[in-house]
Design an enzyme around this catalytic site. Structure first.
Site, mmCIF file in Angstrom:
data_model
loop_
_atom_site.group_PDB
_atom_site.id
_atom_site.type_symbol
_atom_site.label_atom_id
_atom_site.label_comp_id
_atom_site.label_asym_id
_atom_site.label_seq_id
_atom_site.Cartn_x
_atom_site.Cartn_y
_atom_site.Cartn_z
ATOM 1 N N SER A 136 43.245 38.193 38.913
ATOM 2 C CA SER A 136 43.543 39.434 39.636
ATOM 3 C C SER A 136 44.710 39.340 40.603
ATOM 4 O O SER A 136 45.289 40.371 40.970
ATOM 5 C CB SER A 136 42.302 39.897 40.397
ATOM 6 O OG SER A 136 41.892 38.891 41.313
ATOM 7 N N LYS A 171 46.084 45.474 42.795
ATOM 8 C CA LYS A 171 45.973 46.551 43.779
ATOM 9 C C LYS A 171 47.052 47.624 43.625
ATOM 10 O O LYS A 171 46.864 48.761 44.066
ATOM 11 C CB LYS A 171 46.024 45.971 45.188
ATOM 12 C CG LYS A 171 44.792 45.188 45.604
ATOM 13 C CD LYS A 171 43.626 46.099 45.891
ATOM 14 C CE LYS A 171 42.473 45.350 46.558
ATOM 15 N NZ LYS A 171 41.351 46.254 46.893
#
Length: 329
Positions: free
Chosen positions: A306, A54
């Protein structure tokens, strides 16, 4: 209609955030390669500065703001990792950041966002309810909204991951990417297919509350109930007024697969026991999809890890158990 994010946009984002994010390594998984008979590579993005991908989108979005916008401050709804990344990016700029989250967000993620100096607001039982507080703050206090996925600068920032993947594994036949609101999956798909059109990109999500999959099946953005899941970072809706990610995922993804809670837990365990990597539920879904036989492989595979921002008590329970009960609704 809003223009989709392009390969040119993603290259520009990479230049903009080059000194703000880590170019994470991609390594060969010997255990998965031997098991499936093709090279299986792991993109170790969970080692990014804030523990997830992110930071790429948040850094690009903040860097793209005008001086006047930076002075007003930023606000976003988040399931945790976007909030942490935006808080980090805003702190580097000396900006105010307000992060709105639902009661489903794990405490460890709330604590880290507060540690970075952001103002945390807990609102309702879904990301859609948290978004209502975001819109109030934009209207009443003039904050700039930087949403977690449906924003061109966010998508372009996440797309830099796709550039790195295809540069690190140029012969990749398949890329497995996490799918939630679609900012990550659409950005990666735009980058990968812009460089290597024959490479397949498959989105992976959890079976409990997969909003993008339900929307793609319906042919339009739809609302679904947000449910507790090990892949909590993949929770939340895509927005009924979705501008970018629905169309990009529809046009660019080759398939979407969904996983049970036990399959996600198996992915977390494999990452720890075989790869020596600690990842959260969302971070493990690519490995989980491969282990569960949900995707076919006929050439080199790149799996994105991720994020790593899992509550360690939860991680310990998963590692020490052979089965995970479906969370209560």
């Amino acid at each position: 209609m809003t223009r989709a994010v392009t390969l040119t946009d993603i290259h520009a984002a990479r230049e903009r955030i080059a000194n703000k994010v880590v170019r994470t390594p991609t390594v060969l998984s010997h255990s998965l390669s031997e098991r499936f008979g093709v090279p299986v590579h792991l993109k170790l993005e969970h080692r990014q500065t804030t523990g997830s991908f992110k930071l790429r989108g948040a850094s690009n979005a903040v860097a793209s703001l005008s001086a006047e916008q930076k002075a007003r401050g930023v606000v976003a709804a988040s399931t945790g990792n976007h909030g942490r990344a935006l808080a980090y990016a805003a702190k580097l700029e000396g900006m105010r950041a307000v992060i709105c989250m639902s009661r489903l967000v794990p405490q460890n993620k709330l604590d880290e966002i507060r540690r970075l100096g952001a103002d945390v607001r807990i609102v309702g039982n879904s990301q859609d309810e948290a978004q209502q507080e975001v819109e109030r703050l934009v209207a009443q206090e003039g904050l700039v909204m930087l949403p977690p996925f449906d924003h061109a600068d966010i998508i372009a920032g996440q797309g830099t991951l796709g550039l790195e993947m295809i540069e690190q594994v140029p012969d990749a036949a398949l890329v497995l990417a996490q799918l939630s609101g679609g900012g990550l999956a659409s950005g990666i798909a735009a980058a990968v297919k812009g460089v290597s059109p024959r490479t397949k990109v498959i989105g992976v999500s959890m079976a409990r509350g997969a909003a993008m999959k339900a929307s793609l099946d319906a042919g339009r953005p739809v609302e679904i109930e947000e449910l507790p899941t090990l892949a909590d970072s993949l929770g939340g809706g895509i927005g009924i007024d979705n501008r970018l990610t629905f169309a990009m995922c529809r046009d660019l993804l080759d398939d979407v697969v969904l996983l049970s809670e036990d399959e996600i837990a198996a992915g977390i365990r494999h990452a720890y026991e075989q790869e020596r990597e600690i990842v959260e539920g969302a971070g493990a879904v690519g490995i989980a999809a491969l282990l569960a036989g949900k995707v076919g492989v006929n050439g080199p595979v790149v799996i994105l890890l991720s994020g790593r921002n899992i509550d360690m008590n939860t991680h310990r329970k998963i590692i020490c158990s052979d089965a995970i009960a479906e969370p209560a609704a």
